[in-house]
Scaffold this motif. Structure first.
Motif, mmCIF file in Angstrom:
data_model
loop_
_atom_site.group_PDB
_atom_site.id
_atom_site.type_symbol
_atom_site.label_atom_id
_atom_site.label_comp_id
_atom_site.label_asym_id
_atom_site.label_seq_id
_atom_site.Cartn_x
_atom_site.Cartn_y
_atom_site.Cartn_z
ATOM 1 N N THR A 119 1.057 -1.328 -0.344
ATOM 2 C CA THR A 119 0.106 -0.486 -0.117
ATOM 3 C C THR A 119 0.985 1.699 -0.102
ATOM 4 N N PRO A 171 2.917 -1.110 -3.699
ATOM 5 C CA PRO A 171 1.970 -2.197 -4.292
ATOM 6 C C PRO A 171 2.265 -2.564 -5.960
ATOM 7 N N ASP A 229 -5.292 -2.356 -0.249
ATOM 8 C CA ASP A 229 -4.839 -1.468 -0.942
ATOM 9 C C ASP A 229 -4.151 -2.879 -2.045
#
Length: 377
Positions: A126, A143, A174
C-alpha cells in the motif's frame, strides 16, 4: 423354310424377354443400394457403443496423476519506515534497477516446475501512510511489489498474520487490489481459496492462532467442513508460535491436532522467524514453522535458515493414493554477511547442516529428510 423362320422368331422373343427380365433386376438392385447408402447409414450395435463409453470412463477412473505443491515462509516485501532505509528491501530493489524478478530468482526454477506455490505475505502492499497499530514493527511495501510474486512463479499467498493490518483496512484493501492486479490468489483474514488442479479440488484456509478459544475452534471446524463438503483437500496455514523458538509449544500442537482431527489434510505454519519441528500425526504432516523467506523485516538476522516444503499428491482417478513430502534447505539470503532479500537453496555442507537441524527437531517421523520424497504408505 417356315419351320426355320418359326425357330428364328422364337429365338428373338426369348432374347427380348431375357433382356426385359435381367434389365429390370439390375435397375432395381442399383436403386436399392443407392437408397441404403443415403438414408440408412451403418451404425455400430448399441451394446458396442455402450461398452466403448464404459471403457473410456474406466480408463479415466484408473488414470494416474501427480500434483506438486510448494510452500515457503514469511515474505515481507517492504520495510518498516523506522529502519535504516539504505539497507532495506526497497533500497535493494532500487539497486537492481527495479527488477522485480530479483527477489525470487534463485528459487523460481523450483517454483515454476510445481502446480502451485504459496508463501506467507507478511505485510500490506500500500501507499497509505497512516499506521494502524501500536506494535514495535509496522511493515508495508509498494503495491508494485506484487510483481515480484508473479515474476517468481508464486500463485497464491496467505494473509492471516499479525502484519496484514499494519496500515488498517485501507492498507488491506490496497493489498488485495495489488494481488488481484497480478492474478495472485489469497486466503486468510476472512478469505478462503479453492482451486481445481488437474481435476482435483484443493482448499486453503489461513488463521492467526494465539489461543485455544472455543470460538476459534468452532470457526476452524466449520471452515474445514465447508471445504470438505465440496470434495477438497484442505490445507490450513497457521500463523502462531513464539518468535525464535525452534520447537512448537502446547497451543500450536493442540490446535494442529484439533485441525487434523476435524479433517485438515496438511498444516503449514509460520511466524517464529526460524524453522521449527515437523510432525507426522494420523498420517498427516504438520510443518510448525517454515521460517523467513524473502523477508524485509530484518536486514541481517542471526539465523538465516529456511526451507521450502514440497508436497506430492498421487492420485488414481479422483482417489488419493499417497502423499509424499520433502524439504529443500535454503537461506533467506544469497550471501552470509547480510540479508540481500534473495532466498537461495543451500548446497554442500550448508545443505547437510540445515537438513540435520530439521531432522533433529522432527516429531514422530519414520524417516529422515533428504533429497527424496517420503510417502505415507
Amino acid at each position: 423354310m417356315l419351320k426355320n423362320k418359326f425357330k428364328i422368331m422364337i429365338f428373338f422373343l426369348l432374347v427380348l424377354s431375357a433382356s426385359v427380365f435381367f434389365g429390370g433386376c439390375l435397375h432395381n438392385s442399383k436403386r436399392d443400394l443407392s437408397n441404403d447408402s443415403e438414408s440408412k447409414p451403418v451404425q455400430a450395435p448399441q451394446n458396442l457403443v455402450e461398452n466403448k463409453d464404459k471403457s473410456s470412463e474406466s480408463k479415466k477412473d484408473n488414470e494416474e496423476k501427480e500434483i506438486l505443491l510448494s510452500f515457503a515462509g514469511d515474505s515481507t516485501l517492504g520495510t518498516d519506515k523506522k529502519f535504516n532505509q539504505s539497507t532495506s528491501l526497497p533500497a535493494m530493489l532500487k539497486s537492481k534497477n527495479n527488477d522485480y524478478s530479483y527477489f525470487f530468482k534463485n528459487v523460481k526454477p523450483i517454483f515454476e516446475k510445481d502446480d502451485l506455490t504459496i508463501v506467507n505475505l507478511e505485510g500490506p502492499l500500500t501507499r497509505h501512510d497512516k499506521i494502524n497499530t501500536n506494535k514495535q514493527f509496522n511493515f508495508k511495501g509498494d503495491p508494485e511489489l506484487a510483481n515480484a510474486l508473479t515474476s517468481g512463479s508464486i500463485e497464491a499467498v496467505n494473509l492471516a498474520n499479525n502484519h496484514t493490518f499494519d496500515y488498517g483496512e485501507t492498507g488491506f484493501k490496497d493489498t488485495k487490489k495489488a494481488l488481484e492486479g497480478e492474478n495472485i490468489k489469497y486466503f486468510g483474514a476472512g478469505h478462503k481459496y479453492i482451486t481445481d488442479i488437474k481435476g482435483i479440488k484443493f482448499g486453503f484456509l489461513g488463521y492467526e492462532i494465539w489461543n485455544e478459544g472455543s470460538s476459534l475452534k468452532t470457526k476452524i471446524q466449520k471452515d474445514i467442513q465447508e471445504l470438505k463438503s465440496q470434495g477438497a483437500i484442505v490445507i490450513l496455514n497457521a500463523h502462531w508460535g513464539i518468535e525464535r523458538d525452534y520447537k512448537p509449544y502446547s497451543i500450536q500442537k493442540n490446535m494442529a491436532h484439533f485441525a487434523v482431527d476435524n479433517g485438515a489434510d496438511l498444516i503449514i505454519g509460520h511466524h517464529p522467524h526460524v524453522v521449527q519441528s515437523v510432525e507426522k500425526y494420523k498420517d498427516k504432516y504438520i510443518f510448525y514453522s517454515l521460517g523467513n523467506f524473502a523477508f524485509g523485516g530484518n536486514s541481517n538476522p542471526s539465523d538465516k535458515d529456511t526451507m521450502i516444503v514440497q508436497v506430492l499428491y498421487k492420485f488414481k482417478g479422483s482417489n488419493l493414493e499417497n502423499t509424499g513430502v520433502k524439504v529443500i534447505p535454503a537461506s533467506i539470503s544469497s550471501v552470509n554477511h547480510k540479508n540481500d532479500y534473495c532466498p537461495t537453496p543451500a548446497s554442500g555442507t550448508e545443505k547437510n547442516r540445515i537438513l540435520k537441524k530439521i531432522n533433529s527437531l522432527s516429531i514422530n517421523l519414520d524417516f529422515q529428510f533428504d533429497d527424496k520424497f517420503h510417502f505415507v504408505n
